[in-house]
Design an enzyme around this catalytic site. Sequence first.
Site, PDB file in Angstrom:
ATOM      1  N   ARG A  98       0.870  -1.172   0.000  1.00 40.48           N
ATOM      2  CA  ARG A  98       0.000   0.000   0.000  1.00 40.48           C
ATOM      3  C   ARG A  98       0.905   1.219   0.000  1.00 40.48           C
ATOM      4  O   ARG A  98       1.982   1.196   0.621  1.00 40.48           O
ATOM      5  CB  ARG A  98      -0.882   0.042   1.259  1.00 40.48           C
ATOM      6  CG  ARG A  98      -2.037  -0.940   1.271  1.00 40.48           C
ATOM      7  CD  ARG A  98      -3.130  -0.546   0.298  1.00 40.48           C
ATOM      8  NE  ARG A  98      -4.252  -1.463   0.315  1.00 40.48           N
ATOM      9  CZ  ARG A  98      -4.400  -2.507  -0.510  1.00 40.48           C
ATOM     10  NH1 ARG A  98      -3.496  -2.751  -1.429  1.00 40.48           N
ATOM     11  NH2 ARG A  98      -5.471  -3.273  -0.446  1.00 40.48           N
ATOM     12  N   GLU A 130      -3.772   7.535  -4.292  1.00 39.90           N
ATOM     13  CA  GLU A 130      -4.177   7.013  -5.615  1.00 39.90           C
ATOM     14  C   GLU A 130      -5.531   7.576  -6.034  1.00 39.90           C
ATOM     15  O   GLU A 130      -6.405   7.748  -5.180  1.00 39.90           O
ATOM     16  CB  GLU A 130      -4.268   5.485  -5.548  1.00 39.90           C
ATOM     17  CG  GLU A 130      -2.926   4.846  -5.276  1.00 39.90           C
ATOM     18  CD  GLU A 130      -3.019   3.341  -5.071  1.00 39.90           C
ATOM     19  OE1 GLU A 130      -4.081   2.737  -5.321  1.00 39.90           O
ATOM     20  OE2 GLU A 130      -2.009   2.774  -4.648  1.00 39.90           O
ATOM     21  N   HIS A 163      -1.555   0.478  -9.763  1.00 38.22           N
ATOM     22  CA  HIS A 163      -2.182  -0.492  -8.842  1.00 38.22           C
ATOM     23  C   HIS A 163      -2.827  -1.652  -9.624  1.00 38.22           C
ATOM     24  O   HIS A 163      -4.034  -1.861  -9.553  1.00 38.22           O
ATOM     25  CB  HIS A 163      -3.215   0.208  -7.948  1.00 38.22           C
ATOM     26  CG  HIS A 163      -3.543  -0.560  -6.703  1.00 38.22           C
ATOM     27  ND1 HIS A 163      -3.875   0.032  -5.520  1.00 38.22           N
ATOM     28  CD2 HIS A 163      -3.615  -1.894  -6.453  1.00 38.22           C
ATOM     29  CE1 HIS A 163      -4.132  -0.877  -4.595  1.00 38.22           C
ATOM     30  NE2 HIS A 163      -3.979  -2.077  -5.146  1.00 38.22           N
TER      31      HIS A 163
HETATM   32  P1  NAP Z   1      -0.780 -11.807   4.735  1.00 42.45           P
HETATM   33  O1  NAP Z   1      -0.740 -13.231   4.319  1.00 42.45           O
HETATM   34  O2  NAP Z   1      -1.580 -11.428   5.923  1.00 42.45           O
HETATM   35  O3  NAP Z   1       0.739 -11.324   4.940  1.00 42.45           O
HETATM   36  C1  NAP Z   1       1.065 -10.103   5.485  1.00 42.45           C
HETATM   37  C2  NAP Z   1       2.490 -10.159   6.032  1.00 42.45           C
HETATM   38  O4  NAP Z   1       2.825  -8.883   6.552  1.00 42.45           O
HETATM   39  C3  NAP Z   1       2.681 -11.167   7.147  1.00 42.45           C
HETATM   40  O5  NAP Z   1       3.825 -11.897   6.909  1.00 42.45           O
HETATM   41  C4  NAP Z   1       2.834 -10.328   8.410  1.00 42.45           C
HETATM   42  O6  NAP Z   1       3.748 -10.961   9.257  1.00 42.45           O
HETATM   43  C5  NAP Z   1       3.390  -9.018   7.863  1.00 42.45           C
HETATM   44  N1  NAP Z   1       2.986  -7.881   8.673  1.00 42.45           N
HETATM   45  C6  NAP Z   1       1.746  -7.573   9.101  1.00 42.45           C
HETATM   46  N2  NAP Z   1       1.779  -6.463   9.853  1.00 42.45           N
HETATM   47  C7  NAP Z   1       3.067  -6.079   9.917  1.00 42.45           C
HETATM   48  C8  NAP Z   1       3.730  -5.017  10.564  1.00 42.45           C
HETATM   49  N3  NAP Z   1       3.072  -4.137  11.326  1.00 42.45           N
HETATM   50  N4  NAP Z   1       5.067  -4.902  10.413  1.00 42.45           N
HETATM   51  C9  NAP Z   1       5.744  -5.806   9.663  1.00 42.45           C
HETATM   52  N5  NAP Z   1       5.162  -6.845   9.031  1.00 42.45           N
HETATM   53  C10 NAP Z   1       3.837  -6.975   9.162  1.00 42.45           C
HETATM   54  O7  NAP Z   1      -1.298 -10.885   3.563  1.00 42.45           O
HETATM   55  P2  NAP Z   1      -1.151 -11.107   1.979  1.00 42.45           P
HETATM   56  O8  NAP Z   1      -2.302 -11.866   1.474  1.00 42.45           O
HETATM   57  O9  NAP Z   1       0.225 -11.581   1.692  1.00 42.45           O
HETATM   58  O10 NAP Z   1      -1.331  -9.574   1.496  1.00 42.45           O
HETATM   59  C11 NAP Z   1      -0.478  -8.570   1.972  1.00 42.45           C
HETATM   60  C12 NAP Z   1      -0.931  -7.199   1.544  1.00 42.45           C
HETATM   61  O11 NAP Z   1      -0.569  -6.964   0.196  1.00 42.45           O
HETATM   62  C13 NAP Z   1      -2.424  -6.904   1.572  1.00 42.45           C
HETATM   63  O12 NAP Z   1      -2.884  -6.617   2.863  1.00 42.45           O
HETATM   64  C14 NAP Z   1      -2.543  -5.722   0.624  1.00 42.45           C
HETATM   65  O13 NAP Z   1      -2.407  -4.504   1.330  1.00 42.45           O
HETATM   66  C15 NAP Z   1      -1.353  -5.886  -0.315  1.00 42.45           C
HETATM   67  N6  NAP Z   1      -1.806  -6.234  -1.673  1.00 42.45           N
HETATM   68  C16 NAP Z   1      -1.587  -5.356  -2.684  1.00 42.45           C
HETATM   69  C17 NAP Z   1      -2.022  -5.680  -3.963  1.00 42.45           C
HETATM   70  C18 NAP Z   1      -1.813  -4.757  -5.110  1.00 42.45           C
HETATM   71  O14 NAP Z   1      -2.638  -4.749  -6.021  1.00 42.45           O
HETATM   72  N7  NAP Z   1      -0.717  -4.017  -5.167  1.00 42.45           N
HETATM   73  C19 NAP Z   1      -2.685  -6.875  -4.198  1.00 42.45           C
HETATM   74  C20 NAP Z   1      -2.879  -7.735  -3.156  1.00 42.45           C
HETATM   75  C21 NAP Z   1      -2.426  -7.396  -1.873  1.00 42.45           C
HETATM   76  P3  NAP Z   1       3.710 -10.750  10.843  1.00 42.45           P
HETATM   77  O15 NAP Z   1       2.294 -10.975  11.256  1.00 42.45           O
HETATM   78  O16 NAP Z   1       4.672 -11.745  11.359  1.00 42.45           O
HETATM   79  O17 NAP Z   1       4.177  -9.364  11.056  1.00 42.45           O
HETATM   80  C1  8YV Z   2      -6.967  -4.802  -5.823  1.00 39.69           C
HETATM   81  C2  8YV Z   2      -5.486  -5.115  -3.769  1.00 39.69           C
HETATM   82  O1  8YV Z   2      -6.421  -4.097  -6.895  1.00 39.69           O
HETATM   83  O2  8YV Z   2      -6.216  -7.203  -3.020  1.00 39.69           O
HETATM   84  C3  8YV Z   2      -5.795  -6.090  -2.712  1.00 39.69           C
HETATM   85  O3  8YV Z   2      -5.586  -5.756  -1.525  1.00 39.69           O
HETATM   86  O4  8YV Z   2      -4.931  -4.089  -3.525  1.00 39.69           O
HETATM   87  C4  8YV Z   2      -5.785  -5.427  -5.175  1.00 39.69           C
HETATM   88  O5  8YV Z   2      -5.831  -6.772  -5.452  1.00 39.69           O
HETATM   89  C5  8YV Z   2      -7.845  -3.897  -5.086  1.00 39.69           C
HETATM   90  O6  8YV Z   2      -8.314  -4.414  -3.925  1.00 39.69           O
HETATM   91  C6  8YV Z   2      -9.006  -3.550  -5.993  1.00 39.69           C
HETATM   92  O7  8YV Z   2      -9.699  -2.508  -5.485  1.00 39.69           O
END
Ligand code: NAP
Ligand code: 8YV
Length: 315
Positions: free
Chosen positions: A234, A263, A281
Amino acid sequence: MAAKPDVISGGPLPLNCGDRLVERFTVHKLPPEAERPAFFAALKDKVRFLQWSGSIKTGPEIMDALPKLELISCFGVGYDGIDVPAATARKIAVTNTPDVLNDCVADTAIGLVLNIMRRYVAADKYVRVGDWVAKGMQPLTTSVHHKKMGIVGLGRIGKTIAKRALGFDMEIGYFGRNRQAGVPFRFFDRLADLAAWCDVLVVITPGGAETKNLIDAKILEALGPKGYLVNVARGSVVDEPALIAALKANRIAGAGLDVFADEPRVPAELIALDNVVLAPHVASATVETRKAMGDLVVDNLICAAEGKPLLTRVN
Ligand code: NAP
Ligand code: 8YV
């Protein structure tokens, strides 16, 4: 035939997922901000479900305006816009769309790593604008293979990124609040140490208050003039002004960014820099993955309407 349950739609669902929603629910489209109090008041006795996005700021006001609310079904794995404790306190369930997007987001992270270190976007432009003819070979770039990748947040997506990086013979270290069980990678309990150790730092934590500006000027300084930053988490996780300052002064080598603080507005200063690769994004934005995400949103709503256990509940 029983009346279809009512759902408020916070935004269109991709592909045919919206049709699936309409088949099973009476859908009310969320109006612009100014019209919402009257809209919620008119629906308060019948709406139990929200088809939502985790980025819509959703606090106690909305929850209290809809006293029958049972489920907020979010499109996306991140739900940093939702006040989950407030929902839990009101016995409102929140669901998201985990796992189905791991592969696409990991692909995008690797794409940004390759693009910023090997400068493929710049290479494309180099050919198109005639620099190859005018200036000769494009300046040399940096190898990716056998380099050190630091992953900030080794969760579902972080582990999928690591799997891909191993294919590039990269060495992997990670930072998080906890050491992850069953992974062979080096754990750093100080983020600055991971940043100093790695060649490319990939950020994939949740957003929200806990991770706000986790990547600040100090971490960028530790990453150093040969280090690259990739953010697919994010925009809030990176101190954007500090990043711009570091990039401008070449205090880090470059950045690949899929997410931004405000964004879809991206600072002009960032756009003007040539040591960045920018994406709007799109990490999960493929037909296959967006369909799977949309279906999961609808499936959670159907489960709730039929009184069945929710598929991907977060609270
Ligand atoms: P997840 O399985 O919950 O993994 C999140 C990781 O972050 C965990 O390893 C957690 O480990 C760590 N974490 C959480 N809070 C933290 C903190 N305060 N400091 C340091 N590390 C921390 O989640 P995921 O499914 O991999 O998704 C992660 C994130 O990616 C989503 O929440 C979303 O914001 C982002 N994302 C972005 C896109 C995009 O389109 N760019 C798409 C999908 C997801 P610990 O609990 O050990 O800290
Ligand atoms: C999407 C994301 O683009 O899954 C998330 O957390 O950031 C992305 O996969 C977004 O949620 C769509 O609004």
